[in-house]
Design an enzyme around this catalytic site. Structure first.
Site: not given
Ligand code: FES
Length: 242
Positions: A207-209
Site C-alpha cells: 500500500c505504501h511500501g
C-alpha cells in the site's frame, strides 16, 4: 332562580304537600307537593305534582355500617410492626427483582457459546512445513503463522535492536523461536502485507511500501510499529490462537 328558601317559595302557592323531617340533612322536606302556577289567569288552577324528596330519600336509604366494634381501644394506634414488615418485604422483593433483571441483562450481553467457540482457533502445526507461511482468519482478521528455519531465527537475532524504529528483540516476540505468530495487518493503515517479500526477507506492505523483517518488525517505510502479536498458546500438536 331566586335564593328564596324552598319552603317559603312554595308556601305562597302551595296547595297540598306531604312534609317530613329528614334526620340526614336536619331539615324539613317535602315528599310531594301540589301548587298553583302564578302566571296563569285568575281562577285557573293547575295542579302539578312534583317530587322534591328523591335526594332526601336516597340519603335516608344509605345505611352506614357501624365499625365501632372493630376499633382499637388501646395500645399503639400507628401499627408500626405491620408497617415495618410491609416496608421490609417490599424492599426485599424490589431488590430481588432488580437483581434478576440485571442478571438477565448481563446474560444477554455475554457472548453465546458458539461465539466463544469462534473466539479461539486451533491450527495443526504438523500441517505447516519448515520455512512456510500459513495465513488463517481469526475474529475476522488475518493471522500469519511462520514455521521459521534455523537460519531465519539466526537472522532475526542478529539485528541490533537499538537501531529499530520499534525496538523489540526477537525473543520478546515469540514463545518458541521456530514459530512466529502475528497479526497480518500493517500498522500503518491496515493493509495486509505480502509474505516472503520486501527488502528484509519478511513481509512487505504494497500500500505504501512498508518492509517488515523475519520477526515482523518494521524496518523501512511509513508503518510506525512492528506487526502485532496476538494471544496464542501451544497445545501440542495444536497451536491455539485466542
Ligand atoms: S498500509 Fe501498509 S504501508 Fe501503508
Amino acid at each position: 332562580m331566586s335564593a328564596k328558601p324552598l319552603a317559603s317559595r312554595l308556601s305562597s302557592s302551595l296547595v297540598n304537600a306531604t312534609r317530613f323531617t329528614s334526620p340526614a340533612i336536619g331539615a324539613e322536606c317535602f315528599k310531594s307537593a301540589t301548587y298553583v302556577l302564578p302566571r296563569k289567569a285568575p281562577g285557573a288552577v293547575i295542579a302539578q305534582q312534583r317530587f322534591f324528596s328523591t335526594g332526601s330519600l336516597a340519603l335516608e336509604s344509605t345505611k352506614i355500617p357501624d365499625f365501632s366494634a372493630y376499633r382499637k381501644l388501646s395500645g399503639d394506634f400507628t401499627n408500626r410492626t405491620f408497617t415495618y414488615f410491609m416496608v421490609g418485604t417490599t424492599g426485599v422483593l424490589t431488590a430481588a427483582s432488580a437483581k434478576i433483571t440485571v442478571q438477565d441483562f448481563l446474560a444477554n450481553m455475554a457472548a453465546s457459546a458458539d461465539v466463544l467457540a469462534l473466539a479461539k482457533v486451533e491450527v495443526d502445526m504438523n500441517a505447516i512445513p519448515e520455512g512456510k507461511n500459513l495465513v488463517i482468519k481469526w475474529r475476522g482478521k488475518p493471522v500469519f503463522i511462520r514455521h521459521r528455519t534455523a537460519d531465519e531465527i539466526q537472522e532475526a537475532n542478529n539485528v541490533d535492536v537499538t537501531s529499530l524504529r520499534h525496538p523489540e528483540s526477537d525473543s520478546d516476540r515469540v514463545k518458541r523461536p521456530e514459530w512466529l505468530v502475528m497479526m497480518g495487518i500493517c500498522t500503518h493503515l491496515g493493509c495486509v502485507p505480502i509474505g516472503e517479500a520486501g527488502d528484509f526477507g519478511g513481509w512487505y506492505c504494497p500500500c505504501h511500501g512498508s518492509h517488515y523483517d523475519i520477526s515482523g518488525r518494521i524496518r523501512q517505510g511509513p508503518a510506525p510499529l512492528n506487526l502485532e502479536i496476538p494471544e496464542y498458546d501451544f497445545n501440542d500438536p495444536k497451536l491455539v490462537i485466542g
